[in-house]
Design an enzyme around this catalytic site. Sequence first.
Site, PDB file in Angstrom:
ATOM      1  N   GLY A   1       0.805  -1.208   0.000  1.00 49.80           N
ATOM      2  CA  GLY A   1       0.000   0.000   0.000  1.00 49.80           C
ATOM      3  C   GLY A   1       0.839   1.259   0.000  1.00 49.80           C
ATOM      4  O   GLY A   1       1.869   1.330  -0.650  1.00 49.80           O
ATOM      5  N   SER A   2       0.373   2.218   0.753  1.00 53.86           N
ATOM      6  CA  SER A   2       0.930   3.562   0.723  1.00 53.86           C
ATOM      7  C   SER A   2       2.420   3.598   1.088  1.00 53.86           C
ATOM      8  O   SER A   2       2.927   2.741   1.800  1.00 53.86           O
ATOM      9  CB  SER A   2       0.144   4.403   1.721  1.00 53.86           C
ATOM     10  OG  SER A   2       0.822   5.573   2.028  1.00 53.86           O
ATOM     11  N   ASN A   3       3.086   4.646   0.621  1.00 57.27           N
ATOM     12  CA  ASN A   3       4.467   4.881   1.060  1.00 57.27           C
ATOM     13  C   ASN A   3       4.494   5.290   2.527  1.00 57.27           C
ATOM     14  O   ASN A   3       5.543   5.305   3.143  1.00 57.27           O
ATOM     15  CB  ASN A   3       5.123   5.966   0.213  1.00 57.27           C
ATOM     16  CG  ASN A   3       5.408   5.481  -1.198  1.00 57.27           C
ATOM     17  OD1 ASN A   3       5.139   4.339  -1.523  1.00 57.27           O
ATOM     18  ND2 ASN A   3       5.957   6.349  -2.022  1.00 57.27           N
ATOM     19  N   GLY A   4       3.341   5.658   3.059  1.00 54.38           N
ATOM     20  CA  GLY A   4       3.244   5.903   4.493  1.00 54.38           C
ATOM     21  C   GLY A   4       3.159   4.571   5.210  1.00 54.38           C
ATOM     22  O   GLY A   4       2.142   4.250   5.797  1.00 54.38           O
TER      23      GLY A   4
END
Lengths: 146, 423
Positions: A64-67
């Site tokens: 998922g997200s780079n976060g």
Amino acid sequence: MASIVIRGRGALGGVAEGPALISRRTITGWGGIDVHTGRVKEPGHPLEGMRLKGSVLILEGSRGSNGWSIFFHAAQVAGFGPAALVFPHLDSRTAVTAAVLNVPMVTDLEDDPFDIISVGDRVRVDGDRGEITLIGGSGDGGCRCR
Amino acid sequence: MELTDTQKAILDGEGGRAPQKAMALIVRYAGVLGAERLCRVTWADLFCGAHHYLDVAVSDDFDRIFSTMALCTTQAARLEKMNRGCICYSGVEVDCTELPGHMLAGPNRQVQNLAMLRRFVDAGVVLSGTCVPYLLGFIPVAGEHFVSCESSAVLFLNSLWGACGNGDGIEASFCAAVCGYTPLWGLHLPENRRATHLVAVRSRPESVHDWDVLGHALGRQLPPMAVPVLTGDFARPDAIRLKAFFASLACTAGTEICHLEGITPEAGSIDQALGGNPEQGRIIVSDRDTAESVDGLNGNPRGPIDYISLGCPHYHIDELRRIAAFLDGRRIHPDTVVHVWTAGPFKYMADRCGYTETIENAGARVLTGSCPSTRGYPSGVRTAAYDSAKQRLSAAQETDAQLYYGSLDQCLQTAISGTWEGH
């Protein structure tokens, strides 16, 4: 039971042990971790409801997200971080997570930990020697993940 | 690991404490990766503002929060300037420009957010307020090294422009922007950019929605770290279609580069994309796969819709034009809230063209700077619909509402009727 050793590359030094929080299915960082409790909150995930604190977190990779790293990091800052990390193969997001958490970490494993270790097993991660050791099954280690 | 004299000087603190701490994290990151060198970063798409996870730092002091959460140090270091020569964007922000404070957790958060953004501006960061920096002047050219906190932007910039960047993470992106370097590893090296998996696309994608679905259907099948190259009998996609495709692919599989035969610059042919390496696998994406994706994202039958969020990733001006054309002279159902998200410069264009007025006269709001994933959902939402698989997947983590997924046309028709008619 006899201990089992999986060899790899020690990416961050130090030694730590704890109950295994292990899943071949990785956790979504953004929205998958409650940073104020350190619990996995991804709906339907095999580790849903379990806590990162003091665990040996063993995941296939990121998703998922780079976060991704920031959620494990925020949980650590709140006092709920894992004791050690094992990523069988690195991607940039798992590597950032390791660098940020700065806890013992082993990667590039010679054996598949998902076939050997179960949730709650007691595991030692030796980042200096590049070894992870299964000390005992959940009967010995005590599942403290819930 | 090999550091140049310049890099060593930064690590020794000659450039100040914040760059020193940033370089320390980058060097540790490189060590974890086993990288031998660092590379110069000239573009950084960051994630600035009072995001909710920063609450764990339990402080109102910007430098303490930034030191703890971005520089990863317990010693407070004052952020003076981002690295000279690195162009920095703020990224998608925690609050929206048109309805400030509307969904933030109280007035304190809004004050803290504005104060934090001001410090970033003082440090040289541009307030871009968008997840589509690549449509708005964030232009690392082929071979140039960038960092971005936006997974879909990493995939877009690597794949379509041939710029070089990894997914990294929010902390590593900040540190790279402060010290000017990142590990020379992964997609920063040409040999890691070559295709590993051949993907035969048999679903004949045409619309933006088809490409959005394709990203999800392919993402479900791709192994971690795979570099796909797409082939197939499909019409050449434009940047708007690829924007949707890359967003759903990135959030489903974590893919950071994806070639398309004859379309992306490193895939003039399959052979060029493979770069002499043998393929590691073949994947077919059929109509059945795409239908399964739609079913999985939208298992819901007919029903009333409370909230529709459009514009993930933020809409291009041409998408706003299309929405305005549909809504011209129509009226959105009074029980349905419709938010249309775009980037500030596109809203400026939409204002000038009259699209904003048309859309808002129909009862929707055109919003910039943020999105429901970063700022939260309106209260009391029980059912919500999206034209983006990414937004639909993200919403599942953040709201208990029943979630619907379909094409933009389907969402707009629902906005008028107030009821989802199924798919």
